[in-house]
Design an enzyme around this catalytic site. Structure first.
Site, PDB file in Angstrom:
ATOM      1  N   ASP A  89       0.866  -1.185   0.000  1.00  0.00           N
ATOM      2  CA  ASP A  89       0.000   0.000   0.000  1.00  0.00           C
ATOM      3  C   ASP A  89       0.898   1.229   0.000  1.00  0.00           C
ATOM      4  O   ASP A  89       1.517   1.550   1.019  1.00  0.00           O
ATOM      5  CB  ASP A  89      -0.904   0.028   1.230  1.00  0.00           C
ATOM      6  N   LYS A 151      -6.880   3.262  -3.280  1.00  0.00           N
ATOM      7  CA  LYS A 151      -7.277   3.302  -1.862  1.00  0.00           C
ATOM      8  C   LYS A 151      -7.528   4.746  -1.447  1.00  0.00           C
ATOM      9  O   LYS A 151      -6.799   5.656  -1.838  1.00  0.00           O
ATOM     10  CB  LYS A 151      -6.166   2.664  -1.025  1.00  0.00           C
ATOM     11  N   LYS A 180     -10.199   0.133  -2.283  1.00  0.00           N
ATOM     12  CA  LYS A 180     -10.057  -0.107  -0.849  1.00  0.00           C
ATOM     13  C   LYS A 180     -10.464   1.152  -0.101  1.00  0.00           C
ATOM     14  O   LYS A 180      -9.961   2.240  -0.374  1.00  0.00           O
ATOM     15  CB  LYS A 180      -8.613  -0.491  -0.507  1.00  0.00           C
TER      16      LYS A 180
END
Length: 221
Positions: A89, A151, A180
């Site tokens: 991430d 995300k 996400k």
């Protein structure tokens, strides 16, 4: 719906200790969360604790500001993969995006994706600092650079995920990438709403509470 399989069980605070990672991994195994999400220094420990299970190790890089050099982010990502992570991430360079340096942002994402190969790349665009137009641009850049997920947030900015942002992002990604939601996912109704809007992963430190009591401490990530 098996909510557990949507959850990246997360501990990222600066005060995190090894014992917290061991607890995180035990909870992830018990509840069969999709992954644990940890800072780079704890990837090896998490991988050791989760060996032989189907729980993945996710590592954050360039976290939480995104302002590190591209070379530093690439090194960090490669190291985390070598240490046992299979998902990364990363935080985009928010300042470069806001300055209109879109090629810089896209090239950095692409370079990290190339560096980690078949492993999953989730790109944090940190929506709380962006206008709607910037969110659209950032989401498209993630697609153009080959990211697997877009995300919403680090959970360390001025705000987390919102339903409006997920709808905006879904309109850009369609079925070309996954989404996400992170930051503020603390109750079952909120989690289910995000999933209904197209989210396939939830970043939260409240995973245990979500799958047991349905609600969590409002001060948690």
């Amino acid at each position: 719906m098996n909510l557990s399989r949507y959850i990246d069980h997360t501990v990222l605070k600066a005060t995190t200790e090894p014992k917290d990672i061991i607890k995180l991994c035990a909870e992830a195994k018990e509840h069969r969360f999709f992954s644990v999400c940890v800072n780079g220094c704890y990837v090896e420990l998490a991988a050791k604790e989760l060996k032989g299970t189907d729980v993945k190790v996710c590592a954050v890089i360039g976290f939480p500001l995104g302002a590190m050099s591209t070379k530093a982010k690439i090194f960090e990502a490669k190291t985390c993969i070598e240490d046992g992570a299979s998902e990364i991430d990363m935080v985009i360079n928010i300042g470069m995006l806001k300055a209109g340096e879109t090629e810089y942002v896209k090239n950095e994402i692409a370079a990290i994706k190339e560096a980690i190969g078949k492993n999953v790349l989730k790109v944090i665009i940190e929506n709380c600092y962006l206008t709607d137009d910037e969110k659209k641009i950032a989401t498209q850049l993630c697609l153009d650079a080959g990211a697997d997920f877009v995300k919403t947030s680090t959970g360390f900015g001025t705000g987390g995920a919102t339903f409006e942002d997920i709808m905006l992002m879904k309109g850009i990604v369609g079925d070309k990438a996954e989404l996400k939601a992170a930051g503020g996912v603390r109750d079952l109704a909120t989690a289910e709403k995000y999933i209904s809007l197209g989210v396939t992963r939830l970043g939260t430190s409240s995973g245990v509470e979500l799958v047991t009591t349905g609600t969590a401490d409002p001060n948690k990530y």
